[in-house]
Design an enzyme around this catalytic site. Structure first.
Site, PDB file in Angstrom:
ATOM      1  N   ALA A   1      38.298 -17.763 -42.232  1.00 42.91           N
ATOM      2  CA  ALA A   1      38.655 -16.775 -41.211  1.00 42.91           C
ATOM      3  C   ALA A   1      39.500 -17.419 -40.114  1.00 42.91           C
ATOM      4  CB  ALA A   1      37.388 -16.151 -40.618  1.00 42.91           C
TER       5      ALA A   1
ATOM      6  N   GLU B   1      37.357 -27.679 -35.375  1.00 42.70           N
ATOM      7  CA  GLU B   1      36.547 -27.684 -36.596  1.00 42.70           C
ATOM      8  C   GLU B   1      35.612 -28.886 -36.531  1.00 42.70           C
ATOM      9  OE1 GLU B   1      35.667 -25.912 -39.385  1.00 42.70           O
ATOM     10  OE2 GLU B   1      34.416 -27.686 -39.681  1.00 42.70           O
TER      11      GLU B   1
ATOM     12  N   SER C   1      40.380 -25.050 -44.233  1.00 44.63           N
ATOM     13  CA  SER C   1      40.853 -24.123 -45.279  1.00 44.63           C
ATOM     14  C   SER C   1      40.395 -24.552 -46.667  1.00 44.63           C
ATOM     15  CB  SER C   1      42.383 -24.028 -45.254  1.00 44.63           C
ATOM     16  OG  SER C   1      42.820 -23.636 -43.984  1.00 44.63           O
TER      17      SER C   1
ATOM     18  N   CYS D   1      33.614 -21.508 -52.211  1.00 39.57           N
ATOM     19  CA  CYS D   1      33.371 -20.750 -53.450  1.00 39.57           C
ATOM     20  C   CYS D   1      33.543 -21.639 -54.680  1.00 39.57           C
ATOM     21  CB  CYS D   1      34.338 -19.578 -53.568  1.00 39.57           C
ATOM     22  SG  CYS D   1      34.534 -18.659 -52.045  1.00 39.57           S
TER      23      CYS D   1
ATOM     24  N   ASP E   1      32.133 -14.945 -41.843  1.00 36.83           N
ATOM     25  CA  ASP E   1      30.681 -14.886 -42.064  1.00 36.83           C
ATOM     26  C   ASP E   1      29.861 -14.748 -40.786  1.00 36.83           C
ATOM     27  OD1 ASP E   1      31.239 -15.237 -44.722  1.00 36.83           O
ATOM     28  OD2 ASP E   1      30.210 -17.164 -44.924  1.00 36.83           O
TER      29      ASP E   1
ATOM     30  N   ASN F   1      38.838 -14.010 -45.380  1.00 40.60           N
ATOM     31  CA  ASN F   1      40.293 -14.166 -45.409  1.00 40.60           C
ATOM     32  C   ASN F   1      40.995 -12.931 -44.856  1.00 40.60           C
ATOM     33  OD1 ASN F   1      41.279 -16.790 -46.704  1.00 40.60           O
ATOM     34  ND2 ASN F   1      39.537 -16.226 -47.962  1.00 40.60           N
TER      35      ASN F   1
ATOM     36  N   TYR G   1      44.008   1.178 -72.110  1.00 40.08           N
ATOM     37  CA  TYR G   1      43.212   0.964 -73.331  1.00 40.08           C
ATOM     38  C   TYR G   1      44.055   0.341 -74.430  1.00 40.08           C
ATOM     39  CZ  TYR G   1      41.702   1.868 -78.052  1.00 40.08           C
ATOM     40  OH  TYR G   1      41.419   1.700 -79.375  1.00 40.08           O
TER      41      TYR G   1
ATOM     42  N   TRP H   1      37.011   4.583 -74.892  1.00 39.96           N
ATOM     43  CA  TRP H   1      36.393   4.983 -73.611  1.00 39.96           C
ATOM     44  C   TRP H   1      35.911   3.704 -72.933  1.00 39.96           C
ATOM     45  CZ3 TRP H   1      36.201   9.672 -71.241  1.00 39.96           C
ATOM     46  CH2 TRP H   1      36.568  10.774 -72.005  1.00 39.96           C
TER      47      TRP H   1
HETATM   48  C1  LIG Z   1      28.525 -22.399 -52.888  1.00 41.10           C
HETATM   49  C2  LIG Z   1      29.260 -21.198 -52.358  1.00 41.10           C
HETATM   50  C3  LIG Z   1      29.922 -20.354 -53.227  1.00 41.10           C
HETATM   51  C4  LIG Z   1      30.595 -19.242 -52.734  1.00 41.10           C
HETATM   52  N1  LIG Z   1      31.230 -18.413 -53.624  1.00 41.10           N
HETATM   53  C5  LIG Z   1      31.890 -17.322 -53.155  1.00 41.10           C
HETATM   54  C6  LIG Z   1      32.577 -16.455 -54.041  1.00 41.10           C
HETATM   55  O1  LIG Z   1      32.596 -16.691 -55.271  1.00 41.10           O
HETATM   56  N2  LIG Z   1      33.224 -15.382 -53.532  1.00 41.10           N
HETATM   57  C7  LIG Z   1      33.245 -15.117 -52.184  1.00 41.10           C
HETATM   58  O2  LIG Z   1      33.869 -14.128 -51.756  1.00 41.10           O
HETATM   59  N3  LIG Z   1      32.610 -15.919 -51.313  1.00 41.10           N
HETATM   60  C8  LIG Z   1      31.933 -17.013 -51.760  1.00 41.10           C
HETATM   61  N4  LIG Z   1      31.298 -17.846 -50.882  1.00 41.10           N
HETATM   62  C9  LIG Z   1      31.294 -17.501 -49.458  1.00 41.10           C
HETATM   63  C10 LIG Z   1      32.521 -18.020 -48.745  1.00 41.10           C
HETATM   64  O3  LIG Z   1      32.673 -19.396 -48.959  1.00 41.10           O
HETATM   65  C11 LIG Z   1      32.392 -17.723 -47.272  1.00 41.10           C
HETATM   66  O4  LIG Z   1      32.204 -16.351 -47.120  1.00 41.10           O
HETATM   67  C12 LIG Z   1      33.607 -18.154 -46.481  1.00 41.10           C
HETATM   68  O5  LIG Z   1      33.773 -19.532 -46.532  1.00 41.10           O
HETATM   69  C13 LIG Z   1      33.456 -17.718 -45.032  1.00 41.10           C
HETATM   70  O6  LIG Z   1      34.520 -18.183 -44.298  1.00 41.10           O
HETATM   71  P1  LIG Z   1      34.368 -18.364 -42.729  1.00 41.10           P
HETATM   72  O7  LIG Z   1      35.657 -18.924 -42.253  1.00 41.10           O
HETATM   73  O8  LIG Z   1      33.866 -17.136 -42.111  1.00 41.10           O
HETATM   74  O9  LIG Z   1      33.179 -19.410 -42.540  1.00 41.10           O
HETATM   75  P2  LIG Z   1      33.003 -20.886 -43.054  1.00 41.10           P
HETATM   76  O10 LIG Z   1      33.692 -21.108 -44.333  1.00 41.10           O
HETATM   77  O11 LIG Z   1      31.546 -21.169 -42.972  1.00 41.10           O
HETATM   78  O12 LIG Z   1      33.745 -21.721 -41.942  1.00 41.10           O
HETATM   79  C14 LIG Z   1      33.273 -21.805 -40.636  1.00 41.10           C
HETATM   80  C15 LIG Z   1      33.722 -23.136 -40.099  1.00 41.10           C
HETATM   81  O13 LIG Z   1      33.401 -23.189 -38.729  1.00 41.10           O
HETATM   82  C16 LIG Z   1      32.975 -24.494 -38.414  1.00 41.10           C
HETATM   83  N5  LIG Z   1      32.162 -24.380 -37.198  1.00 41.10           N
HETATM   84  C17 LIG Z   1      31.027 -23.672 -37.027  1.00 41.10           C
HETATM   85  N6  LIG Z   1      30.593 -23.777 -35.766  1.00 41.10           N
HETATM   86  C18 LIG Z   1      31.485 -24.564 -35.130  1.00 41.10           C
HETATM   87  C19 LIG Z   1      31.593 -25.029 -33.792  1.00 41.10           C
HETATM   88  N7  LIG Z   1      30.677 -24.706 -32.869  1.00 41.10           N
HETATM   89  N8  LIG Z   1      32.638 -25.822 -33.460  1.00 41.10           N
HETATM   90  C20 LIG Z   1      33.567 -26.164 -34.410  1.00 41.10           C
HETATM   91  N9  LIG Z   1      33.519 -25.748 -35.681  1.00 41.10           N
HETATM   92  C21 LIG Z   1      32.492 -24.947 -36.032  1.00 41.10           C
HETATM   93  C22 LIG Z   1      32.197 -24.938 -39.635  1.00 41.10           C
HETATM   94  O14 LIG Z   1      32.165 -26.334 -39.735  1.00 41.10           O
HETATM   95  C23 LIG Z   1      32.992 -24.293 -40.772  1.00 41.10           C
HETATM   96  O15 LIG Z   1      33.949 -25.175 -41.335  1.00 41.10           O
HETATM   97  C24 LIG Z   1      30.621 -18.975 -51.344  1.00 41.10           C
HETATM   98  C25 LIG Z   1      29.960 -19.839 -50.466  1.00 41.10           C
HETATM   99  C26 LIG Z   1      29.283 -20.946 -50.951  1.00 41.10           C
HETATM  100  C27 LIG Z   1      28.576 -21.862 -49.992  1.00 41.10           C
END
Ligand SMILES: Cc1cc2nc3c(=O)[nH]c(=O)nc-3n(C[C@H](O)[C@H](O)[C@H](O)COP(=O)(O)OP(=O)(O)OC[C@H]3O[C@@H](n4cnc5c(N)ncnc54)[C@H](O)[C@@H]3O)c2cc1C
Length: 460
Positions: A14, A37, A43, A47, A289, A311, A432, A440
Site C-alpha cells: 500500500a 520502513e 515492495s 504472498c 491491511d 495495491n 467454451y 455448461w
Molecule cells: C504468507 C502470506 C501469503 C499471502 N498470500 C496472499 C495472496 O496469495 N493473495 C493476497 O491478496 N494477499 C496475500 N497475502 C497478504 C498480503 O501480503 C498483504 O495483504 C499485503 O502485503 C498488505 O500490504 P500492506 O502494504 O498493507 O502491508 P504490509 O505488507 O504488512 O506492509 C506494511 C509495512 O509497514 C511496515 N511498518 C509497520 N509499522 C511501521 C512503522 N511504525 N514504521 C515503519 N514501518 C512500519 C512493516 O514493516 C511492513 O513492511 C499474504 C500474506 C502472507 C503473510
C-alpha cells in the site's frame, strides 16, 4: 514555492504503490516523498513466501518488486530500518527511530499516508519463543524459517492454523519432505468457506498425506534442553515437532493510529472514506491491511488482509495525494489459494455471513469438471452458490477443485459486483471449448441449480 511534503509510514504494497503513483503525477519540485520502513525490504510479495519456502521460487529477490534503491532513483526518500514511533496529528509531524543508529528525530508532513499493514496473531502461550517456531509475515520471517530448515535434521513440521496461509505453508513443508500436521482450532480447514466445502479441503489434504486435526486449541510449545521446539501441546493432545510454522491470522497494525485517536472500525482497522482519506482527517490517508473495507455484499466494513486490496488502495491514495482522483468502492470478498493441486476459491458471503446480516437465502451445490468430461485431464470441481431468497440476487460462491477451479470464481465476483441475480447468471456468455470447460461451465450449472432451488422454494 516549497514542495508539499508527503510522508508515508510502511514501505510495502500500500505504502509504496501510493508513493509510486504520487510520484508519477507530481515531480520532486512539487511534492517531496519520504517513506519510512522499519524492515529491510520494500515492495515485496509476502504472498510469495510459501512458494519461496517450498522451493518453487528459488531466490528471495524474485519476491521484491522494487528495491529501496530503485525507489530512491525515482526521487522517493526511502528510509529503511526506520520505524515511526509516534504521530503528532496537530503538529503535522512523525517521530522516527533509526533502528541502526538508535537516533530519533521528527519529520514534518503536509500529507500523511498510514500503510502499516497487519501483524500476525501470536497468542501469549508458554514456549512460543522456542527456537524453531516461525511466523511467515515478512521476508525476514521467511529467511529465518529457511535457515532453521537448513539446520534441522528432524522431519516433523507442525503448522498452527488452517486458513489460507496455513494450508499454503502445509504444502510448502510437504514439498520440502516434511511430515506435516496442521492444527486447526475450527471445525474444518479454510474457515473462509462454509464447513461443507472446508470438509473437502480436509479430505484432499488427507489424501496428500497432510494430517489435519480440527478443534485443536494450541495450549503451548515445549522445547528441549537446547531451547529448540520438541512438541506442540493442545487441549486434546500433543504433537511432536522439529519445526513449527504459525499461520493463525492477522490483525490490523494500528498501534500508532490508536494512540492518537484516529477512527477505528469494529474489527480494529482504520476507517476511511471512499478516497481512502481517514474519516474526519483532511490530510491523512490510510490503506492496505491496516484499514477496514466496505463489504459491498454485506453492507458493512470488515478487515480483510489481502495484497490485491493493498495495491489498489495505494494506487487510489497516490492519485489523490498527487493531485489526481481515485476511489475504492469496496470489495465482494474474493480470495483464491491452493494446497498442492487443490484449488480453493470464494467470493461473497458464506452461510453464516448472510445470516449475520439478516439475509434469507437458498444454497445449491453442484459437481462438475474443469474440462469437457471426455477431454483428457478433466478433473472434478465442486461449486456452491448462495442466492437471496425472493430476489434471487447472487450472494456468494465457493469453489473447490483441481486445475481451473480457482480463477473461475472471478466470474462470480463480477456477477456479485454487478448485483446480478442467479437467473441472469445462467445466460452469461462464457467461453467454451472442451479443453477449458464443459459446454455448461460449472459456474453456470451452479446458477441453474440455484434457480431451480429458488423455484422449488416458491420464491422465483
Ligand atoms: C504468507 C502470506 C501469503 C499471502 N498470500 C496472499 C495472496 O496469495 N493473495 C493476497 O491478496 N494477499 C496475500 N497475502 C497478504 C498480503 O501480503 C498483504 O495483504 C499485503 O502485503 C498488505 O500490504 P500492506 O502494504 O498493507 O502491508 P504490509 O505488507 O504488512 O506492509 C506494511 C509495512 O509497514 C511496515 N511498518 C509497520 N509499522 C511501521 C512503522 N511504525 N514504521 C515503519 N514501518 C512500519 C512493516 O514493516 C511492513 O513492511 C499474504 C500474506 C502472507 C503473510
Amino acid at each position: 514555492m516549497a514542495a508539499e511534503r508527503l510522508v508515508i509510514i510502511g514501505g510495502d504494497a500500500a505504502g509504496m504503490s501510493a508513493a509510486s503513483q504520487a510520484r508519477r503525477l507530481k515531480g520532486p519540485d512539487e511534492l517531496s516523498i519520504t517513506a519510512f520502513e522499519r524492515g529491510h525490504f520494500t515492495s515485496y510479495s509476502a504472498c510469495g513466501i510459501p512458494y519461496w519456502v517450498s522451493g518453487d521460487v528459488t531466490e528471495r529477490d524474485q519476491l521484491v518488486a522494487r528495491t529501496p534503491e530503485e525507489h530512491r532513483a525515482r526521487d522517493i526518500d526511502l528510509r529503511t530500518r526506520t520505524e515511526v514511533t509516534e504521530i503528532d496529528v496537530a503538529g503535522r509531524r512523525v517521530r522516527a527511530l533509526d533502528r541502526e543508529s538508535g537516533e530519533t528525530y521528527w519529520t514534518g508532513f503536509d500529507k500523511l499516508v498510514i500503510a502499516t499493514g497487519a501483524r500476525p496473531v501470536r497468542p501469549e502461550l508458554p514456549g512460543m519463543d522456542a527456537a524453531g517456531v516461525h511466523g511467515v509475515q515478512t521476508l525476514d520471517d521467511g529467511q529465518a524459517l529457511l535457515e532453521t530448515l537448513e539446520r534441522t535434521t528432524g522431519r516433523r513440521a507442525v503448522v498452527v492454523g488452517a486458513g489460507y496461509i496455513g494450508v499454503e505453508m502445509a504444502e510448502a513443508m510437504l514439498k520440502r519432505g516434511y511430515e506435516v500436521t496442521v492444527l486447526n482450532r475450527g471445525e474444518q480447514p479454510m474457515a473462509t468457506l462454509d464447513p461443507d466445502m472446508g470438509r473437502m479441503v480436509h479430505d484432499a489434504m488427507d489424501g496428500l498425506g497432510i494430517t489435519t486435526v480440527n478443534g485443536a486449541g494450541v495450549t503451548g510449545i515445549r522445547s528441549g534442553p537446547d531451547g529448540r521446539v520438541t512438541e506442540v501441546t493442545t487441549d486434546g493432545g500433543s504433537y511432536p515437532a522439529d519445526v513449527v510454522v504459525l499461520g493463525i491470522g492477522v490483525e490490523p497494525e494500528t498501534t500508532l493510529a490508536r494512540a492518537v485517536g484516529l477512527p477505528l472500525g469494529p474489527q480494529g482497522g482504520l476507517l476511511t472514506d471512499l478516497s481512502m482519506r481517514v474519516t474526519g482527517h483532511e490530510n491523512i490517508w490510510a490503506g492496505g491491511d491496516c484499514v477496514e473495507v466496505l463489504d459491498l455484499v454485506a453492507g458493512r466494513t470488515r478487515h480483510i488482509a489481502l495484497g490485491t486490496h493493498a495495491n489498489k488502495h495505494g494506487q487510489v491514495i497516490g492519485s489523490n495525494v498527487g493531485g489526481g482522483y481515485g476511489t475504492f468502492p469496496g470489495v465482494v470478498g474474493t480470495a483464491v489459494s491452493k494446497v498442492c493441486d487443490l484449488e480453493i476459491a470464494r467470493t461473497g458471503l458464506r452461510e453464516k455471513d448472510a445470516r449475520a446480516v439478516g439475509l434469507r437465502f437458498v444454497t445449491a451445490t453442484i459437481e462438475s469438471t474443469g474440462r469437457a468430461g471426455y477431454y483428457p485431464g478433466a478433473r472434478p470441481m465442486t461449486v456452491k452458490m448462495l442466492a437471496e431468497y425472493r430476489t434471487g440476487r447472487l450472494l456468494g460462491v465457493q469453489i473447490v477443485g483441481r486445475e481451473g477451479a480457482g480463477k473461475r470464481v472471478d466470474v462470480a465476483a463480477v456477477a456479485l459486483t454487478a448485483g446480478m441475480t442467479v437467473e441472469q447468471m445462467t445466460a452469461l456468455d462464457l467461453g467454451y471449448a472442451p479443453p477449458f470447460s464443459p459446454v455448461w461451465d460449472p459456474v453456470l450449472v451452479a446458477a441453474r441449480k440455484t434457480v431451480s432451488v429458488l423455484r422449488k422454494a416458491g420464491t422465483a
